[in-house]
Design a protein around this motif. Structure first.
Motif, PDB file in Angstrom:
ATOM      1  N   PRO A  34       0.813  -1.222   0.000  1.00 10.01           N
ATOM      2  CA  PRO A  34       0.000   0.000   0.000  1.00 10.01           C
ATOM      3  C   PRO A  34       0.841   1.265   0.000  1.00 10.01           C
ATOM      4  CG  PRO A  34      -0.041  -1.049   2.167  1.00 10.01           C
ATOM      5  CD  PRO A  34       0.651  -2.003   1.238  1.00 10.01           C
ATOM      6  N   GLU A  35       2.084   1.194   0.491  1.00  8.74           N
ATOM      7  CA  GLU A  35       2.944   2.373   0.517  1.00  8.74           C
ATOM      8  C   GLU A  35       3.294   2.847  -0.887  1.00  8.74           C
ATOM      9  OE1 GLU A  35       5.474   2.179   4.664  1.00  8.74           O
ATOM     10  OE2 GLU A  35       6.323   1.243   2.879  1.00  8.74           O
ATOM     11  N   PHE A  36       3.297   1.932  -1.837  1.00  4.40           N
ATOM     12  CA  PHE A  36       3.741   2.298  -3.178  1.00  4.40           C
ATOM     13  C   PHE A  36       2.696   2.041  -4.263  1.00  4.40           C
ATOM     14  CE2 PHE A  36       7.887   1.644  -1.026  1.00  4.40           C
ATOM     15  CZ  PHE A  36       8.416   2.904  -1.252  1.00  4.40           C
ATOM     16  N   ALA A  37       1.476   1.718  -3.897  1.00  2.00           N
ATOM     17  CA  ALA A  37       0.435   1.488  -4.884  1.00  2.00           C
ATOM     18  C   ALA A  37       0.202   2.749  -5.708  1.00  2.00           C
ATOM     19  CB  ALA A  37      -0.858   1.061  -4.198  1.00  2.00           C
ATOM     20  N   ARG A  38       0.230   2.613  -7.036  1.00  2.00           N
ATOM     21  CA  ARG A  38      -0.004   3.705  -7.989  1.00  2.00           C
ATOM     22  C   ARG A  38       0.971   4.866  -7.806  1.00  2.00           C
ATOM     23  NH1 ARG A  38      -4.881   3.424 -10.923  1.00  2.00           N
ATOM     24  NH2 ARG A  38      -4.779   5.669 -11.325  1.00  2.00           N
ATOM     25  N   THR A  39       2.185   4.589  -7.365  1.00  2.00           N
ATOM     26  CA  THR A  39       3.156   5.657  -7.188  1.00  2.00           C
ATOM     27  C   THR A  39       4.081   5.770  -8.388  1.00  2.00           C
ATOM     28  OG1 THR A  39       4.687   4.198  -6.004  1.00  2.00           O
ATOM     29  CG2 THR A  39       3.171   5.538  -4.672  1.00  2.00           C
ATOM     30  N   VAL A  40       4.644   6.961  -8.522  1.00  2.00           N
ATOM     31  CA  VAL A  40       5.706   7.245  -9.480  1.00  2.00           C
ATOM     32  C   VAL A  40       6.864   7.817  -8.676  1.00  2.00           C
ATOM     33  CG1 VAL A  40       6.396   8.556 -11.513  1.00  2.00           C
ATOM     34  CG2 VAL A  40       4.042   7.715 -11.313  1.00  2.00           C
ATOM     35  N   VAL A  41       7.994   7.123  -8.679  1.00  2.00           N
ATOM     36  CA  VAL A  41       9.151   7.513  -7.868  1.00  2.00           C
ATOM     37  C   VAL A  41      10.250   8.043  -8.778  1.00  2.00           C
ATOM     38  CG1 VAL A  41      10.925   6.717  -6.254  1.00  2.00           C
ATOM     39  CG2 VAL A  41       8.596   5.767  -6.124  1.00  2.00           C
ATOM     40  N   LEU A  42      10.733   9.242  -8.489  1.00  2.00           N
ATOM     41  CA  LEU A  42      11.877   9.792  -9.204  1.00  2.00           C
ATOM     42  C   LEU A  42      13.151   9.357  -8.495  1.00  2.00           C
ATOM     43  CD1 LEU A  42      13.081  11.750 -11.376  1.00  2.00           C
ATOM     44  CD2 LEU A  42      12.932  13.547  -9.618  1.00  2.00           C
ATOM     45  N   VAL A  43      14.048   8.695  -9.215  1.00  2.00           N
ATOM     46  CA  VAL A  43      15.307   8.227  -8.634  1.00  2.00           C
ATOM     47  C   VAL A  43      16.274   9.407  -8.517  1.00  2.00           C
ATOM     48  CG1 VAL A  43      17.285   6.684  -8.898  1.00  2.00           C
ATOM     49  CG2 VAL A  43      14.991   5.912  -9.576  1.00  2.00           C
ATOM     50  N   LEU A  44      16.767   9.636  -7.308  1.00  2.00           N
ATOM     51  CA  LEU A  44      17.749  10.685  -7.055  1.00  2.00           C
ATOM     52  C   LEU A  44      19.169  10.140  -7.030  1.00  2.00           C
ATOM     53  CD1 LEU A  44      15.982  12.590  -4.126  1.00  2.00           C
ATOM     54  CD2 LEU A  44      15.751  12.991  -6.584  1.00  2.00           C
ATOM     55  N   GLU A  45      19.315   8.924  -6.552  1.00  2.00           N
ATOM     56  CA  GLU A  45      20.645   8.308  -6.407  1.00  2.00           C
ATOM     57  C   GLU A  45      20.514   6.803  -6.585  1.00  2.00           C
ATOM     58  OE1 GLU A  45      24.106   7.764  -2.935  1.00  2.00           O
ATOM     59  OE2 GLU A  45      22.428   9.140  -2.636  1.00  2.00           O
ATOM     60  N   HIS A  46      21.448   6.225  -7.318  1.00  2.00           N
ATOM     61  CA  HIS A  46      21.460   4.773  -7.485  1.00  2.00           C
ATOM     62  C   HIS A  46      22.909   4.330  -7.627  1.00  2.00           C
ATOM     63  CE1 HIS A  46      20.224   0.749  -8.671  1.00  2.00           C
ATOM     64  NE2 HIS A  46      21.051   0.841  -9.705  1.00  2.00           N
ATOM     65  N   ASN A  47      23.348   3.477  -6.707  1.00  2.00           N
ATOM     66  CA  ASN A  47      24.705   2.940  -6.777  1.00  2.00           C
ATOM     67  C   ASN A  47      24.698   1.522  -6.243  1.00  2.00           C
ATOM     68  OD1 ASN A  47      24.861   3.157  -3.855  1.00  2.00           O
ATOM     69  ND2 ASN A  47      25.311   5.349  -4.126  1.00  2.00           N
ATOM     70  N   SER A  48      25.867   0.963  -6.057  1.00  2.00           N
ATOM     71  CA  SER A  48      25.966  -0.435  -5.644  1.00  2.00           C
ATOM     72  C   SER A  48      25.489  -0.664  -4.216  1.00  2.00           C
ATOM     73  CB  SER A  48      27.413  -0.915  -5.781  1.00  2.00           C
ATOM     74  OG  SER A  48      28.280  -0.135  -4.970  1.00  2.00           O
ATOM     75  N   GLU A  49      25.355   0.398  -3.434  1.00  2.00           N
ATOM     76  CA  GLU A  49      24.983   0.256  -2.030  1.00  2.00           C
ATOM     77  C   GLU A  49      23.524   0.581  -1.754  1.00  2.00           C
ATOM     78  OE1 GLU A  49      27.634   2.593   0.278  1.00  2.00           O
ATOM     79  OE2 GLU A  49      29.404   1.405  -0.222  1.00  2.00           O
ATOM     80  N   GLN A  50      22.929   1.498  -2.522  1.00  2.00           N
ATOM     81  CA  GLN A  50      21.567   1.919  -2.212  1.00  2.00           C
ATOM     82  C   GLN A  50      20.931   2.635  -3.393  1.00  2.00           C
ATOM     83  OE1 GLN A  50      21.413   4.913   0.858  1.00  2.00           O
ATOM     84  NE2 GLN A  50      22.861   6.248  -0.164  1.00  2.00           N
ATOM     85  N   THR A  51      19.618   2.775  -3.296  1.00  2.00           N
ATOM     86  CA  THR A  51      18.850   3.598  -4.225  1.00  2.00           C
ATOM     87  C   THR A  51      17.970   4.519  -3.398  1.00  2.00           C
ATOM     88  OG1 THR A  51      18.802   1.833  -5.876  1.00  2.00           O
ATOM     89  CG2 THR A  51      17.187   3.606  -6.130  1.00  2.00           C
ATOM     90  N   VAL A  52      17.946   5.789  -3.787  1.00  2.00           N
ATOM     91  CA  VAL A  52      17.154   6.792  -3.085  1.00  2.00           C
ATOM     92  C   VAL A  52      16.284   7.513  -4.107  1.00  2.00           C
ATOM     93  CG1 VAL A  52      17.212   8.942  -1.746  1.00  2.00           C
ATOM     94  CG2 VAL A  52      18.865   7.125  -1.266  1.00  2.00           C
ATOM     95  N   GLY A  53      15.013   7.715  -3.768  1.00  2.00           N
ATOM     96  CA  GLY A  53      14.119   8.445  -4.651  1.00  2.00           C
ATOM     97  C   GLY A  53      13.011   9.105  -3.856  1.00  2.00           C
ATOM     98  N   VAL A  54      12.188   9.886  -4.555  1.00  2.00           N
ATOM     99  CA  VAL A  54      11.038  10.521  -3.922  1.00  2.00           C
ATOM    100  C   VAL A  54       9.779  10.189  -4.720  1.00  2.00           C
ATOM    101  CG1 VAL A  54      12.248  12.419  -2.782  1.00  2.00           C
ATOM    102  CG2 VAL A  54      11.528  12.692  -5.155  1.00  2.00           C
ATOM    103  N   VAL A  55       8.702   9.932  -4.006  1.00  2.00           N
ATOM    104  CA  VAL A  55       7.411   9.698  -4.642  1.00  2.00           C
ATOM    105  C   VAL A  55       6.882  11.038  -5.143  1.00  2.00           C
ATOM    106  CG1 VAL A  55       5.035   8.929  -4.291  1.00  2.00           C
ATOM    107  CG2 VAL A  55       6.923   7.721  -3.166  1.00  2.00           C
ATOM    108  N   LEU A  56       6.591  11.127  -6.441  1.00  2.00           N
ATOM    109  CA  LEU A  56       6.179  12.394  -7.030  1.00  2.00           C
ATOM    110  C   LEU A  56       4.697  12.697  -6.849  1.00  2.00           C
ATOM    111  CD1 LEU A  56       8.086  12.381 -10.459  1.00  2.00           C
ATOM    112  CD2 LEU A  56       8.766  13.482  -8.316  1.00  2.00           C
ATOM    113  N   ASN A  57       3.890  11.688  -6.605  1.00  2.00           N
ATOM    114  CA  ASN A  57       2.440  11.895  -6.679  1.00  2.00           C
ATOM    115  C   ASN A  57       1.699  11.611  -5.366  1.00  2.00           C
ATOM    116  OD1 ASN A  57       3.114   9.160  -7.074  1.00  2.00           O
ATOM    117  ND2 ASN A  57       1.274   8.766  -8.273  1.00  2.00           N
ATOM    118  N   ARG A  58       2.327  11.988  -4.247  1.00  2.00           N
ATOM    119  CA  ARG A  58       1.649  11.874  -2.955  1.00  2.00           C
ATOM    120  C   ARG A  58       1.653  13.255  -2.284  1.00  2.00           C
ATOM    121  NH1 ARG A  58       1.897   6.377  -0.904  1.00  2.00           N
ATOM    122  NH2 ARG A  58       0.563   5.249  -2.387  1.00  2.00           N
TER     123      ARG A  58
END
Length: 202
Positions: A34-58
């Protein structure tokens, strides 16, 4: 109904791209979480250790002017704080769309994510950025994945990866961004843009 029925039938059958800053993670129709149902997430950072993004439509009910009044004039309408994700909800993250001709190489307060889309340093003086931004949003918190976690979810079919457009960041309040992003993808994804919020309503 199997937990990942829709994802398995749809996203697993499509050619996959790798996540990268400036790309979108589009939640599969019928995603179980439910946290991510129908979400669009913009990726801010992606590397071998982690991925960070923000949900654009909440969007939240909190106005930017109530907590960061100095930034309010730079916000795209509606001038509300958006919920970037469940991690560190007290942290503010700025994402903006620059005007044409803004030089991003070496910019002290902008980090380029995609064409005209930038991560904005909220430690900057907003007045100094007013002539460079077409609009921006402030997100409370972010969405994060540890090493290998997002890859597993993509392989399972939870997410489709697509390029971001500047209009995704500053979409009008009444827009259904999830459906709009699906409509511009290759077939058969546009067919799923009308997937109901509640399956029982179909």
């Amino acid at each position: 109904m199997p937990e990942y029925f829709y994802a398995d039938r749809l996203f697993n059958a499509l050619e996959r791209e790798d996540p990268a800053p400036g790309m979108l993670l589009v939640a599969a129709p019928g995603m179980f979480s439910p946290e991510f149902a129908r979400t669009v997430v913009l990726v801010l950072e992606h590397n071998s250790e982690q991925t960070v993004g923000v949900v654009l439509n909440r969007r939240s009910e909190l106005a930017v002017a109530n907590i960061m009044p100095e930034w309010a004039d730079l916000m795209a309408a509606p001038q509300a704080v958006y919920v970037g994700g469940p991690v560190e909800p007290q942290a503010g993250i700025g994402v903006g769309v620059t005007k044409n001709g803004v030089e991003l190489e070496g910019h002290p307060y902008f980090t380029r994510l995609a064409n005209k889309i930038v991560h904005v340093d909220l430690g900057a003086d907003p007045e100094a950025l007013a002539d460079e931004l077409e609009g921006m949003r402030v997100y409370a918190g972010y969405s994060g994945w540890e090493q290998g976690q997002l890859d597993d979810e993509i392989q399972r079919g939870d997410w489709y990866i697509a390029p971001a457009l500047p209009s995704d960041v500053i979409a009008p309040g009444g827009a259904d961004l999830w459906a709009d992003v699906l409509r511009r993808q290759p077939m058969p994804l546009p067919l799923f843009a009308t997937f109901p919020v509640n399956i029982e309503d179909n």
